[in-house]
Design a protein around this motif. Structure first.
Motif, PDB file in Angstrom:
ATOM      1  N   ALA A  55      -6.772  -4.668 -17.003  1.00  0.00           N
ATOM      2  CA  ALA A  55      -6.920  -5.665 -15.934  1.00  0.00           C
ATOM      3  C   ALA A  55      -5.905  -5.411 -14.821  1.00  0.00           C
ATOM      4  O   ALA A  55      -6.234  -5.502 -13.635  1.00  0.00           O
ATOM      5  CB  ALA A  55      -6.768  -7.071 -16.490  1.00  0.00           C
ATOM      6  N   GLY A  56      -4.698  -5.083 -15.183  1.00  0.00           N
ATOM      7  CA  GLY A  56      -3.663  -4.792 -14.186  1.00  0.00           C
ATOM      8  C   GLY A  56      -3.997  -3.579 -13.345  1.00  0.00           C
ATOM      9  O   GLY A  56      -3.812  -3.579 -12.127  1.00  0.00           O
ATOM     10  N   ALA A  57      -4.504  -2.538 -13.992  1.00  0.00           N
ATOM     11  CA  ALA A  57      -4.886  -1.332 -13.260  1.00  0.00           C
ATOM     12  C   ALA A  57      -6.053  -1.616 -12.318  1.00  0.00           C
ATOM     13  O   ALA A  57      -6.040  -1.192 -11.154  1.00  0.00           O
ATOM     14  CB  ALA A  57      -5.243  -0.220 -14.242  1.00  0.00           C
ATOM     15  N   LEU A  58      -7.061  -2.354 -12.797  1.00  0.00           N
ATOM     16  CA  LEU A  58      -8.211  -2.678 -11.954  1.00  0.00           C
ATOM     17  C   LEU A  58      -7.799  -3.535 -10.769  1.00  0.00           C
ATOM     18  O   LEU A  58      -8.306  -3.352  -9.653  1.00  0.00           O
ATOM     19  CB  LEU A  58      -9.295  -3.380 -12.778  1.00  0.00           C
ATOM     20  N   THR A  59      -6.884  -4.452 -10.988  1.00  0.00           N
ATOM     21  CA  THR A  59      -6.395  -5.302  -9.909  1.00  0.00           C
ATOM     22  C   THR A  59      -5.710  -4.465  -8.832  1.00  0.00           C
ATOM     23  O   THR A  59      -5.973  -4.625  -7.643  1.00  0.00           O
ATOM     24  CB  THR A  59      -5.418  -6.358 -10.459  1.00  0.00           C
ATOM     25  N   THR A  60      -4.845  -3.575  -9.241  1.00  0.00           N
ATOM     26  CA  THR A  60      -4.126  -2.727  -8.285  1.00  0.00           C
ATOM     27  C   THR A  60      -5.085  -1.852  -7.493  1.00  0.00           C
ATOM     28  O   THR A  60      -4.985  -1.754  -6.260  1.00  0.00           O
ATOM     29  CB  THR A  60      -3.099  -1.848  -9.019  1.00  0.00           C
ATOM     30  N   ILE A  61      -6.032  -1.231  -8.179  1.00  0.00           N
ATOM     31  CA  ILE A  61      -7.005  -0.376  -7.496  1.00  0.00           C
ATOM     32  C   ILE A  61      -7.823  -1.193  -6.503  1.00  0.00           C
ATOM     33  O   ILE A  61      -8.029  -0.776  -5.359  1.00  0.00           O
ATOM     34  CB  ILE A  61      -7.911   0.326  -8.518  1.00  0.00           C
ATOM     35  N   ALA A  62      -8.284  -2.379  -6.926  1.00  0.00           N
ATOM     36  CA  ALA A  62      -9.097  -3.225  -6.046  1.00  0.00           C
ATOM     37  C   ALA A  62      -8.311  -3.643  -4.801  1.00  0.00           C
ATOM     38  O   ALA A  62      -8.856  -3.667  -3.698  1.00  0.00           O
ATOM     39  CB  ALA A  62      -9.600  -4.450  -6.801  1.00  0.00           C
ATOM     40  N   MET A  63      -7.050  -3.978  -4.966  1.00  0.00           N
ATOM     41  CA  MET A  63      -6.229  -4.359  -3.805  1.00  0.00           C
ATOM     42  C   MET A  63      -6.210  -3.240  -2.767  1.00  0.00           C
ATOM     43  O   MET A  63      -6.254  -3.497  -1.566  1.00  0.00           O
ATOM     44  CB  MET A  63      -4.790  -4.665  -4.227  1.00  0.00           C
ATOM     45  N   LEU A  64      -6.164  -2.004  -3.226  1.00  0.00           N
ATOM     46  CA  LEU A  64      -6.067  -0.867  -2.317  1.00  0.00           C
ATOM     47  C   LEU A  64      -7.417  -0.447  -1.739  1.00  0.00           C
ATOM     48  O   LEU A  64      -7.460   0.283  -0.754  1.00  0.00           O
ATOM     49  CB  LEU A  64      -5.426   0.325  -3.041  1.00  0.00           C
ATOM     50  N   MET A  65      -8.517  -0.921  -2.320  1.00  0.00           N
ATOM     51  CA  MET A  65      -9.847  -0.503  -1.869  1.00  0.00           C
ATOM     52  C   MET A  65     -10.367  -1.291  -0.679  1.00  0.00           C
ATOM     53  O   MET A  65     -11.396  -0.937  -0.110  1.00  0.00           O
ATOM     54  CB  MET A  65     -10.844  -0.585  -3.021  1.00  0.00           C
ATOM     55  N   GLY A  66      -9.683  -2.352  -0.295  1.00  0.00           N
ATOM     56  CA  GLY A  66     -10.104  -3.118   0.878  1.00  0.00           C
ATOM     57  C   GLY A  66     -11.488  -3.712   0.713  1.00  0.00           C
ATOM     58  O   GLY A  66     -11.789  -4.351  -0.297  1.00  0.00           O
ATOM     59  N   ASP A  67     -12.363  -3.464   1.684  1.00  0.00           N
ATOM     60  CA  ASP A  67     -13.703  -4.049   1.683  1.00  0.00           C
ATOM     61  C   ASP A  67     -14.580  -3.588   0.530  1.00  0.00           C
ATOM     62  O   ASP A  67     -15.576  -4.233   0.216  1.00  0.00           O
ATOM     63  CB  ASP A  67     -14.415  -3.734   3.001  1.00  0.00           C
ATOM     64  N   GLU A  68     -14.246  -2.496  -0.104  1.00  0.00           N
ATOM     65  CA  GLU A  68     -15.045  -1.961  -1.210  1.00  0.00           C
ATOM     66  C   GLU A  68     -14.630  -2.522  -2.566  1.00  0.00           C
ATOM     67  O   GLU A  68     -15.216  -2.164  -3.597  1.00  0.00           O
ATOM     68  CB  GLU A  68     -14.944  -0.444  -1.226  1.00  0.00           C
ATOM     69  N   ALA A  69     -13.654  -3.414  -2.600  1.00  0.00           N
ATOM     70  CA  ALA A  69     -13.111  -3.924  -3.858  1.00  0.00           C
ATOM     71  C   ALA A  69     -14.155  -4.626  -4.717  1.00  0.00           C
ATOM     72  O   ALA A  69     -14.232  -4.397  -5.924  1.00  0.00           O
ATOM     73  CB  ALA A  69     -11.936  -4.861  -3.588  1.00  0.00           C
ATOM     74  N   ASP A 101       0.857  -1.177   0.000  1.00  0.00           N
ATOM     75  CA  ASP A 101       0.000   0.000   0.000  1.00  0.00           C
ATOM     76  C   ASP A 101       0.896   1.231   0.000  1.00  0.00           C
ATOM     77  O   ASP A 101       1.615   1.481   0.971  1.00  0.00           O
ATOM     78  CB  ASP A 101      -0.893  -0.031   1.238  1.00  0.00           C
ATOM     79  N   PRO A 102       0.875   2.015  -1.061  1.00  0.00           N
ATOM     80  CA  PRO A 102       1.768   3.178  -1.139  1.00  0.00           C
ATOM     81  C   PRO A 102       1.461   4.255  -0.099  1.00  0.00           C
ATOM     82  O   PRO A 102       2.293   5.102   0.180  1.00  0.00           O
ATOM     83  CB  PRO A 102       1.541   3.708  -2.558  1.00  0.00           C
ATOM     84  N   ARG A 103       0.259   4.197   0.486  1.00  0.00           N
ATOM     85  CA  ARG A 103      -0.092   5.195   1.506  1.00  0.00           C
ATOM     86  C   ARG A 103       0.627   4.931   2.817  1.00  0.00           C
ATOM     87  O   ARG A 103       0.895   5.843   3.587  1.00  0.00           O
ATOM     88  CB  ARG A 103      -1.605   5.193   1.731  1.00  0.00           C
ATOM     89  N   THR A 104       0.935   3.653   3.090  1.00  0.00           N
ATOM     90  CA  THR A 104       1.548   3.299   4.368  1.00  0.00           C
ATOM     91  C   THR A 104       2.946   2.706   4.230  1.00  0.00           C
ATOM     92  O   THR A 104       3.702   2.691   5.187  1.00  0.00           O
ATOM     93  CB  THR A 104       0.681   2.261   5.107  1.00  0.00           C
ATOM     94  N   GLY A 105       3.243   2.160   3.046  1.00  0.00           N
ATOM     95  CA  GLY A 105       4.510   1.470   2.857  1.00  0.00           C
ATOM     96  C   GLY A 105       4.469   0.019   3.324  1.00  0.00           C
ATOM     97  O   GLY A 105       5.464  -0.698   3.226  1.00  0.00           O
ATOM     98  N   TRP A 106       3.316  -0.420   3.814  1.00  0.00           N
ATOM     99  CA  TRP A 106       3.141  -1.788   4.293  1.00  0.00           C
ATOM    100  C   TRP A 106       2.276  -2.581   3.312  1.00  0.00           C
ATOM    101  O   TRP A 106       1.492  -1.992   2.563  1.00  0.00           O
ATOM    102  CB  TRP A 106       2.467  -1.791   5.666  1.00  0.00           C
ATOM    103  N   PRO A 107       2.377  -3.909   3.325  1.00  0.00           N
ATOM    104  CA  PRO A 107       1.508  -4.717   2.456  1.00  0.00           C
ATOM    105  C   PRO A 107       0.030  -4.515   2.824  1.00  0.00           C
ATOM    106  O   PRO A 107      -0.301  -4.203   3.973  1.00  0.00           O
ATOM    107  CB  PRO A 107       1.928  -6.161   2.757  1.00  0.00           C
ATOM    108  N   VAL A 108      -0.854  -4.701   1.831  1.00  0.00           N
ATOM    109  CA  VAL A 108      -2.285  -4.638   2.120  1.00  0.00           C
ATOM    110  C   VAL A 108      -2.654  -5.823   2.999  1.00  0.00           C
ATOM    111  O   VAL A 108      -1.996  -6.869   2.965  1.00  0.00           O
ATOM    112  CB  VAL A 108      -3.142  -4.627   0.835  1.00  0.00           C
ATOM    113  N   THR A 109      -3.703  -5.661   3.792  1.00  0.00           N
ATOM    114  CA  THR A 109      -4.069  -6.727   4.727  1.00  0.00           C
ATOM    115  C   THR A 109      -5.381  -7.409   4.390  1.00  0.00           C
ATOM    116  O   THR A 109      -5.658  -8.485   4.898  1.00  0.00           O
ATOM    117  CB  THR A 109      -4.171  -6.172   6.166  1.00  0.00           C
ATOM    118  N   ARG A 110      -6.211  -6.814   3.548  1.00  0.00           N
ATOM    119  CA  ARG A 110      -7.526  -7.384   3.260  1.00  0.00           C
ATOM    120  C   ARG A 110      -7.454  -8.535   2.265  1.00  0.00           C
ATOM    121  O   ARG A 110      -8.203  -9.484   2.356  1.00  0.00           O
ATOM    122  CB  ARG A 110      -8.455  -6.279   2.728  1.00  0.00           C
ATOM    123  N   TRP A 111      -6.575  -8.436   1.271  1.00  0.00           N
ATOM    124  CA  TRP A 111      -6.516  -9.425   0.192  1.00  0.00           C
ATOM    125  C   TRP A 111      -5.148 -10.077   0.088  1.00  0.00           C
ATOM    126  O   TRP A 111      -4.125  -9.412   0.169  1.00  0.00           O
ATOM    127  CB  TRP A 111      -6.831  -8.751  -1.155  1.00  0.00           C
TER     128      TRP A 111
END
Length: 66
Positions: free
Chosen positions: A24-38, A1-11
């Motif tokens: 597809a790559g862009a959608l995947t990256t965005i979804a990873m960062l959206m957490g529960d809203e993915a 997660d570029p906001r924290t520098g830590w790996p995402v935890t939801r997925w």
């Protein structure tokens, strides 16, 4: 997660079937960062997806249509 520098935890993983590899790559990256809203985000994009949550559970959806 570029906001924290830590790996995402939801997925653990998000995979998307999109109209092009770049999309597809862009959608995947965005979804990873959206957490529960993915899932809602990906449904709104009308793409098929497979996600693996932090507990290892699979979630997959394919849009309606031909």
């Amino acid at each position: 997660d570029p906001r924290t520098g830590w790996p995402v935890t939801r997925w653990q993983s998000v995979s998307v079937v999109g109209p092009a590899c770049l999309a597809a790559g862009a959608l995947t990256t965005i979804a990873m960062l959206m957490g529960d809203e993915a899932h809602d985000f990906l449904r709104g994009q009308g793409v098929a997806f497979l996600t693996v949550d932090a507990g290892g559970h699979l979630h997959r959806e394919k849009p309606d249509g031909p």
